[in-house]
Scaffold this motif. Sequence first.
Motif, PDB file in Angstrom:
ATOM      1  N   ARG A  22      32.534  -7.042 -82.246  1.00  0.00           N
ATOM      2  CA  ARG A  22      33.200  -6.991 -83.660  1.00  0.00           C
ATOM      3  C   ARG A  22      34.452  -7.761 -83.577  1.00  0.00           C
ATOM      4  O   ARG A  22      35.033  -7.886 -82.433  1.00  0.00           O
ATOM      5  CB  ARG A  22      33.045  -5.737 -84.510  1.00  0.00           C
ATOM      6  CG  ARG A  22      33.801  -4.599 -83.629  1.00  0.00           C
ATOM      7  CD  ARG A  22      34.654  -3.570 -84.662  1.00  0.00           C
ATOM      8  NE  ARG A  22      35.786  -4.449 -85.037  1.00  0.00           N
ATOM      9  CZ  ARG A  22      36.882  -4.557 -84.555  1.00  0.00           C
ATOM     10  NH1 ARG A  22      37.063  -4.352 -83.169  1.00  0.00           N
ATOM     11  NH2 ARG A  22      37.858  -5.273 -85.363  1.00  0.00           N
ATOM     12  N   ALA A  24      36.773 -11.252 -85.495  1.00  0.00           N
ATOM     13  CA  ALA A  24      36.348 -12.652 -85.372  1.00  0.00           C
ATOM     14  C   ALA A  24      36.323 -13.371 -84.011  1.00  0.00           C
ATOM     15  O   ALA A  24      35.276 -14.237 -83.836  1.00  0.00           O
ATOM     16  CB  ALA A  24      37.098 -13.325 -86.529  1.00  0.00           C
ATOM     17  N   ALA A  25      37.305 -13.374 -83.317  1.00  0.00           N
ATOM     18  CA  ALA A  25      37.178 -14.002 -82.042  1.00  0.00           C
ATOM     19  C   ALA A  25      36.370 -13.545 -81.123  1.00  0.00           C
ATOM     20  O   ALA A  25      35.634 -14.443 -80.382  1.00  0.00           O
ATOM     21  CB  ALA A  25      39.061 -13.947 -81.402  1.00  0.00           C
ATOM     22  N   ARG A  65      26.417 -12.024 -89.509  1.00  0.00           N
ATOM     23  CA  ARG A  65      27.598 -11.410 -90.386  1.00  0.00           C
ATOM     24  C   ARG A  65      27.918 -12.797 -91.010  1.00  0.00           C
ATOM     25  O   ARG A  65      28.426 -13.494 -90.500  1.00  0.00           O
ATOM     26  CB  ARG A  65      28.669 -10.613 -89.639  1.00  0.00           C
ATOM     27  CG  ARG A  65      28.064  -9.215 -89.136  1.00  0.00           C
ATOM     28  CD  ARG A  65      29.377  -8.446 -88.485  1.00  0.00           C
ATOM     29  NE  ARG A  65      29.973  -7.993 -89.496  1.00  0.00           N
ATOM     30  CZ  ARG A  65      31.286  -7.360 -89.171  1.00  0.00           C
ATOM     31  NH1 ARG A  65      31.825  -7.634 -87.973  1.00  0.00           N
ATOM     32  NH2 ARG A  65      32.174  -6.897 -90.232  1.00  0.00           N
ATOM     33  N   SER A 132      42.807  -6.513 -84.846  1.00  0.00           N
ATOM     34  CA  SER A 132      42.765  -8.136 -84.512  1.00  0.00           C
ATOM     35  C   SER A 132      43.354  -8.196 -83.345  1.00  0.00           C
ATOM     36  O   SER A 132      44.723  -8.006 -82.955  1.00  0.00           O
ATOM     37  CB  SER A 132      43.684  -8.687 -85.627  1.00  0.00           C
ATOM     38  OG  SER A 132      44.200  -9.878 -85.278  1.00  0.00           O
ATOM     39  N   THR A 133      42.477  -8.969 -82.113  1.00  0.00           N
ATOM     40  CA  THR A 133      42.969  -9.251 -81.018  1.00  0.00           C
ATOM     41  C   THR A 133      44.136 -10.501 -81.155  1.00  0.00           C
ATOM     42  O   THR A 133      44.980 -10.697 -80.319  1.00  0.00           O
ATOM     43  CB  THR A 133      41.863 -10.000 -80.313  1.00  0.00           C
ATOM     44  OG1 THR A 133      41.186 -10.958 -80.761  1.00  0.00           O
ATOM     45  CG2 THR A 133      41.109  -8.818 -79.808  1.00  0.00           C
ATOM     46  N   GLN A 161      38.726   1.253 -87.517  1.00  0.00           N
ATOM     47  CA  GLN A 161      39.156   0.056 -86.375  1.00  0.00           C
ATOM     48  C   GLN A 161      40.582   0.250 -86.021  1.00  0.00           C
ATOM     49  O   GLN A 161      41.194  -0.333 -84.956  1.00  0.00           O
ATOM     50  CB  GLN A 161      38.836  -1.256 -86.732  1.00  0.00           C
ATOM     51  CG  GLN A 161      37.479  -1.777 -86.922  1.00  0.00           C
ATOM     52  CD  GLN A 161      37.007  -1.407 -88.281  1.00  0.00           C
ATOM     53  OE1 GLN A 161      37.540  -0.592 -89.106  1.00  0.00           O
ATOM     54  NE2 GLN A 161      35.970  -2.353 -88.676  1.00  0.00           N
ATOM     55  N   ASP A 199      39.540 -13.052 -90.705  1.00  0.00           N
ATOM     56  CA  ASP A 199      38.240 -13.635 -90.411  1.00  0.00           C
ATOM     57  C   ASP A 199      37.917 -14.938 -90.979  1.00  0.00           C
ATOM     58  O   ASP A 199      37.081 -15.720 -90.386  1.00  0.00           O
ATOM     59  CB  ASP A 199      37.330 -12.771 -91.159  1.00  0.00           C
ATOM     60  CG  ASP A 199      37.238 -11.337 -90.416  1.00  0.00           C
ATOM     61  OD1 ASP A 199      37.930 -10.458 -90.654  1.00  0.00           O
ATOM     62  OD2 ASP A 199      36.343 -11.125 -89.529  1.00  0.00           O
ATOM     63  N   ASN A 209      40.276 -11.080 -94.752  1.00  0.00           N
ATOM     64  CA  ASN A 209      40.484 -10.062 -93.711  1.00  0.00           C
ATOM     65  C   ASN A 209      40.010  -8.956 -94.226  1.00  0.00           C
ATOM     66  O   ASN A 209      39.564  -8.621 -95.438  1.00  0.00           O
ATOM     67  CB  ASN A 209      41.910  -9.879 -93.308  1.00  0.00           C
ATOM     68  CG  ASN A 209      42.091  -9.404 -91.934  1.00  0.00           C
ATOM     69  OD1 ASN A 209      41.504  -9.467 -91.030  1.00  0.00           O
ATOM     70  ND2 ASN A 209      42.885  -8.276 -91.938  1.00  0.00           N
ATOM     71  N   LYS A 210      39.797  -7.742 -93.325  1.00  0.00           N
ATOM     72  CA  LYS A 210      39.525  -6.621 -93.460  1.00  0.00           C
ATOM     73  C   LYS A 210      39.607  -5.852 -94.949  1.00  0.00           C
ATOM     74  O   LYS A 210      41.033  -6.055 -95.325  1.00  0.00           O
ATOM     75  CB  LYS A 210      39.820  -5.593 -92.357  1.00  0.00           C
ATOM     76  CG  LYS A 210      39.428  -4.177 -92.376  1.00  0.00           C
ATOM     77  CD  LYS A 210      37.822  -4.034 -92.469  1.00  0.00           C
ATOM     78  CE  LYS A 210      37.199  -4.375 -91.408  1.00  0.00           C
ATOM     79  NZ  LYS A 210      35.840  -4.624 -91.718  1.00  0.00           N
ATOM     80  N   LYS A 235      39.783 -19.910 -86.962  1.00  0.00           N
ATOM     81  CA  LYS A 235      39.549 -18.982 -88.304  1.00  0.00           C
ATOM     82  C   LYS A 235      39.794 -19.823 -89.686  1.00  0.00           C
ATOM     83  O   LYS A 235      39.383 -19.344 -90.673  1.00  0.00           O
ATOM     84  CB  LYS A 235      40.419 -18.152 -88.476  1.00  0.00           C
ATOM     85  CG  LYS A 235      41.032 -17.163 -87.104  1.00  0.00           C
ATOM     86  CD  LYS A 235      39.610 -16.176 -86.796  1.00  0.00           C
ATOM     87  CE  LYS A 235      39.874 -15.626 -85.302  1.00  0.00           C
ATOM     88  NZ  LYS A 235      40.852 -14.337 -85.419  1.00  0.00           N
TER      89      LYS A 235
HETATM   90  O1  LIG Z   1      38.865  -7.811 -90.095  1.00  0.00           O
HETATM   91  C1  LIG Z   1      38.803  -7.789 -88.918  1.00  0.00           C
HETATM   92  C2  LIG Z   1      37.676  -7.325 -88.002  1.00  0.00           C
HETATM   93  O2  LIG Z   1      36.616  -6.818 -88.911  1.00  0.00           O
HETATM   94  P1  LIG Z   1      35.408  -6.119 -88.277  1.00  0.00           P
HETATM   95  O3  LIG Z   1      35.925  -4.928 -87.599  1.00  0.00           O
HETATM   96  O4  LIG Z   1      34.351  -5.901 -89.541  1.00  0.00           O
HETATM   97  O5  LIG Z   1      34.603  -7.242 -87.596  1.00  0.00           O
HETATM   98  C3  LIG Z   1      39.916  -8.565 -87.899  1.00  0.00           C
HETATM   99  O6  LIG Z   1      41.065  -8.157 -88.677  1.00  0.00           O
HETATM  100  C4  LIG Z   1      39.644  -9.925 -87.653  1.00  0.00           C
HETATM  101  O7  LIG Z   1      38.430 -10.363 -87.518  1.00  0.00           O
HETATM  102  C5  LIG Z   1      40.441 -10.507 -86.852  1.00  0.00           C
HETATM  103  O8  LIG Z   1      40.156 -10.241 -85.556  1.00  0.00           O
HETATM  104  P2  LIG Z   1      40.576 -11.056 -84.280  1.00  0.00           P
HETATM  105  O9  LIG Z   1      42.123 -11.462 -84.321  1.00  0.00           O
HETATM  106  O10 LIG Z   1      40.263 -10.318 -83.140  1.00  0.00           O
HETATM  107  O11 LIG Z   1      39.599 -12.245 -84.401  1.00  0.00           O
END
Ligand SMILES: O=C(COP(=O)(O)O)[C@H](O)[C@H](O)COP(=O)(O)O
Length: 317
Positions: A22, A24-25, A65, A132-133, A161, A199, A209-210, A235
């Motif tokens: 889970r 986005a990245a 998704r 978020s990574t 999360q 996302d 985003n979430k 993104k």
């Molecule tokens: O909303 C979420 C994850 O939602 P879920 O848990 O429903 O996947 C994160 O803030 C973004 O995906 C960015 O993450 P990143 O910066 O790691 O891409």
Amino acid sequence: MDDRVHPEVRRTATEIDTMEIRGAATIADAAARALRTQATESDAADAEAFRAELRAAARTLHETRPTAVSLPNALRYVLRGMSSTTVEGLRQNVVDSADEFCARLERAQADLGQVGANRLRDGDTIMTHCHSTDALACVEAAVEQGKHIEAVVKETRPRNQGHITAKRLHELGVPVTLIVDSAARRYLNDVNHVLVGADAVAADGSVINKIGTSGLAVNARDRGTPITVAAQTLKLHPGTMTGHTVDIEMRDTAEVVDDETLAELGNPTVKNPAFDVTPPRYVDAIVTERGQFPPESIVILMRELFGEGTSEPWAEP
Ligand SMILES: O=C(COP(=O)(O)O)[C@H](O)[C@H](O)COP(=O)(O)O
């Protein structure tokens, strides 16, 4: 299920669907790797069969998704690299594109982290939402610059999360205060920045985003707290340049309340949207690996990166 799709691709699709994979990245990275496996393990008889197999695999991943645009962006990147006319050539194309994509993703996150870190000052406290990574890359880079950063972490119901974020920040040596989501406004007084991921970012600068991000951003604006969105260009949602909207995923209500409790409550309707849309006026900066942008100007970067064409390479010809 299409039997041309490799079991490893199906497994990745299931893990994205059930959220073992889970964010986005991370989803994009896993999807690119899955296409690579499809290519290396393929026994397609000719180039056309190989292409059809890869398209089927991409569709299986795409159907998991709907909201994180990094997933279709990853699939596009890998599939558009298929230029050869032979099976062996195409296999190599996919391997090269997938490897290049994953390497670029990692590099983009590190570069973005440097930009985001420059927005944080020594002694700052941030508030986070979800995990978020990209956002954490900014904190990591700030810590590496020798800055002392503290964090107020929203737990992020229903899937918590925020716990992942708390753990990761602890590993970075960042002191964490964990709060329930509804306490966010109370603790906005104590923080210098809201720092979240995305996302998808739409052409008008809206940030998807979430669920809960938009309410947090409105409250932060009311308190005068700057809101930074860490989102590598992966993104950016090319479809929004041509009027498409971003599909907001609705998840199983069992994530919110179990069946027994639901029955005790008289079976009310339960809604569980996974994401929401924060309008650009509530966002101070979108931090990418190409520098930081005011949300309203992000469309310029989008045009540069994607052009105007958005036909999907996994569609049947
Ligand atoms: O909303 C979420 C994850 O939602 P879920 O848990 O429903 O996947 C994160 O803030 C973004 O995906 C960015 O993450 P990143 O910066 O790691 O891409």
